[in-house]
Design an enzyme around this catalytic site. Structure first.
Site, short mmCIF file in Angstrom:
data_model
loop_
_atom_site.label_atom_id
_atom_site.label_comp_id
_atom_site.label_asym_id
_atom_site.label_seq_id
_atom_site.Cartn_x
_atom_site.Cartn_y
_atom_site.Cartn_z
N VAL A 1 29.32 -21.68 -35.20
CA VAL A 1 28.83 -21.47 -33.75
C VAL A 1 28.44 -20.26 -33.29
CG1 VAL A 1 30.92 -21.68 -32.69
CG2 VAL A 1 29.06 -22.37 -31.43
N ALA A 2 29.03 -19.35 -33.86
CA ALA A 2 28.99 -18.03 -33.07
C ALA A 2 27.53 -17.52 -33.76
CB ALA A 2 30.27 -17.05 -33.27
N LYS B 1 28.86 -18.12 -46.97
CA LYS B 1 29.62 -18.28 -48.26
C LYS B 1 29.13 -19.13 -49.04
CE LYS B 1 34.34 -16.37 -48.61
NZ LYS B 1 35.74 -16.83 -48.40
N GLY C 1 37.78 -31.59 -30.87
CA GLY C 1 37.93 -31.99 -29.41
C GLY C 1 36.82 -31.88 -28.56
N GLY C 2 36.36 -30.59 -28.47
CA GLY C 2 35.12 -30.39 -27.50
C GLY C 2 35.12 -28.82 -27.22
N GLU D 1 42.59 -31.98 -22.10
CA GLU D 1 43.51 -31.55 -22.99
C GLU D 1 44.49 -30.78 -22.60
OE1 GLU D 1 41.06 -29.72 -26.09
OE2 GLU D 1 40.02 -31.51 -26.80
N HIS E 1 48.18 -25.48 -34.70
CA HIS E 1 47.96 -26.71 -33.80
C HIS E 1 48.94 -27.79 -34.05
CE1 HIS E 1 45.85 -30.26 -32.49
NE2 HIS E 1 44.62 -29.46 -32.14
N ARG F 1 49.76 -25.06 -26.11
CA ARG F 1 49.57 -25.59 -27.86
C ARG F 1 50.94 -24.81 -28.48
NH1 ARG F 1 43.92 -25.15 -30.52
NH2 ARG F 1 43.55 -27.14 -29.25
N HIS G 1 45.92 -22.86 -37.30
CA HIS G 1 44.69 -23.76 -36.76
C HIS G 1 43.59 -22.45 -36.45
CE1 HIS G 1 41.97 -26.38 -35.04
NE2 HIS G 1 41.98 -26.00 -33.61
N ARG H 1 45.53 -19.37 -27.28
CA ARG H 1 44.46 -19.87 -26.92
C ARG H 1 44.29 -21.56 -26.27
NH1 ARG H 1 40.45 -23.12 -28.99
NH2 ARG H 1 41.37 -23.25 -31.19
N LEU I 1 34.74 -23.05 -29.35
CA LEU I 1 33.31 -23.17 -29.25
C LEU I 1 32.62 -22.56 -28.30
CD1 LEU I 1 33.14 -26.93 -30.09
CD2 LEU I 1 32.90 -24.73 -31.85
#
Ligand code: SIN
Length: 482
Positions: free
Chosen positions: A12-13, A32, A45-46, A110, A221, A268, A328, A364, A370
């Site tokens: 994503v980044a 890679k 999750g989202g 969450e 996680h 978490r 995770h 986090r 994301l």
């Protein structure tokens, strides 16, 4: 040829950085293996976002509470304040988040979020959908099967990188380099990450004196099915608990109530540590139970988990699944400023999990990664365009060396390293064991190993050293008194 941008990583980044750069610039994205061998693709999750202007400070506060107050507040505010804009922009460009029958965006809850503010796509395949959207939107060249073996880094300037591409040495020069290569998952025995994610670039940073930060802050996680032969273990998204899944022992006892008032929805780090502690004390297997779900709802809301677990022999939601915490996400990473520019470097940026803005602090908040990738990648591009740095190849003295990626000796050391990290630098740590494991890793670094393992060992060493240096327990870094 000199590229305007070299982007290392196509999650994503990296892809969102590319999306922020106009077509007239010369941009090369390298990965890679294939582009979808990245953590974004597997994210379930989202994407967290403030749901309206009034929620911006509350979302920031939840991020800080989960991070145990050690977050960089400027980074947290940047994330929270940019969230609505970034999501609106994605939706306007055609990203399909799940909606209700009235066509409104659906938000789920969450752990450690004070309200439902997680967007999702195809139920539990948010990462895959976002990744496909970004790949389709990508107007720049992507070079696959390109393993970075060195950065061309001298006098605080990055001139590009050296690769092995389809087995051959290759050099790419660029005015700006953006590292978006992800975290360190494969350094641990049990993890949820793509197998390409192994901390190689962090190792190069150690070698070059490019600063890393908070490397002891590794997130585990809580709900992962680890009993599979695959290196990447099967994640059971936090959104399951957000929608009613429960953690219980062999007898169905919901022991989390003995650890935190928010039980399944506690932060978490707390849930992972509770599972670890409870199973150590009682010897009981821990399960995720879905008894609160109706089958139809479950199949619709979590279609991929339903299918994947069915293939592994579980009839969901009727059967419970044995779980364990697993590595995770790395909160630590390359030390960057608020625009994701690497501290002390003129034209080097790091975004996403590879970077440490300090936004996550010591733990986090669920589904913040994301969004982090989206927000800070676009800021890095904006900043680089303001600075408009140009490299001068006449100043570069770099002489490429040929590296052997792998050697025969590597496999045994790699397996041992993954075990050593899991046992000694995992959910619960002990000071003396950290010192011992640092010695073991240092000895491995003296062996004649392949380049990739060498870099992995350097990264592991920096995680261990940071864990030794942080004497007090906080968030994901928990030191047991011996
Ligand atoms: C999950 O779906 O539980 C993972 C989301 C995250 O890593 O924040």
């Amino acid at each position: 040829m000199i590229y305007d941008y070299l982007i290392i990583g196509a999650g994503v980044a990296g892809l969102n950085a590319a999306r922020s750069i106009s077509r007239d610039k010369k941009v090369l994205i390298v990965c890679k293996r294939s582009p979808w061998e990245c953590n974004t693709f597997f994210a379930q999750g989202g994407v967290a976002s403030a749901i309206n202007d009034a929620d911006i400070p509350l979302y920031a506060q939840d991020t800080i509470s989960a991070g145990v107050g050690t977050n960089n507040l400027e980074a947290v505010n940047t994330l929270s304040q940019n969230s609505i804009r970034v999501i609106d922009d994605l939706v306007k460009d055609g990203m399909n988040f799940d909606r209700n029958e009235e066509g409104e965006l659906l938000f789920t809850k969450e752990a450690a979020h004070s309200c439902s503010r997680i967007l999702h796509a195809d139920g539990d395949a948010t990462g895959r959908e976002l990744h496909m959207f970004l790949l389709k939107a990508c107007k720049h060249e992507i070079m696959t099967d390109s393993i970075v073996v060195d950065l061309l880094y001298e006098d605080s300037i990055c001139y590009g990188a050296q690769f092995i591409h389809n087995g051959a040495d290759k050099i790419i020069y660029a005015h700006n380099t953006i590292i978006a290569s992800g975290g360190v998952g494969s350094i641990y025995r049990y993890h949820t990450n793509s197998t390409t994610i192994a901390g190689d670039i962090q190792g190069i940073c150690v070698e070059k004196g490019i600063p890393l930060k908070d490397m002891e802050m590794m997130q585990f996680h809580p709900t992962v099915f680890v009993d599979t032969p695959h290196a990447r273990k099967t994640l059971l998204t936090e959104a399951l608990r957000g929608e009613g899944a429960e953690i219980e022992d062999e007898d169905g006892y919901r022991f989390l109530k003995d650890y935190h008032k928010d039980e399944e929805l506690a932060p978490r780090d707390i849930v992972s540590r509770a599972i670890f502690d409870y199973s150590q004390k009682t010897g009981s297997q821990v399960y995720l139970s879905f008894k609160n779900f109706k089958k139809k709802f479950f199949q619709k809301r979590f279609p991929n988990i339903y299918k994947n677990l069915m293939e592994l022999g579980f009839d969901l939601p009727f059967e419970r699944v044995p779980i364990s915490p697993a590595f995770h996400y790395s909160m630590g990473g390359i030390n960057v400023d608020i625009n994701s520019k690497v501290k002390g470097c003129k034209n080097l940026y790091a975004v996403g999990e590879a970077a440490c803005t300090g936004v996550h602090g010591a733990n986090r908040l669920a589904s913040n990664s994301l969004l982090e990738g989206l927000v800070f990648s676009s800021l890095s591009v904006q900043k680089s365009q303001e600075i408009n740095f140009k490299i001068d190849l006449n100043k570069l003295t770099f002489k490429p060396r040929h590296f052997e990626l792998k050697k025969q000796i590597d496999k045994a050391i790699k397996d041992d390293l993954r075990n050593l990290m899991w046992v000694n630098v995992g959910i619960v740590r002990e000071s003396q064991k950290l010192i011992d494991v640092l010695d073991e890793v240092s000895l491995y670094l003296e062996e004649d190993v392949g380049r990739l393992l060498f870099l992995r060992l350097l990264t592991a060493k920096s995680i261990i050293q940071s864990a030794i240096d942080r004497k007090e327990s906080i968030g994901a870094h928990y030191i047991k008194e011996s």
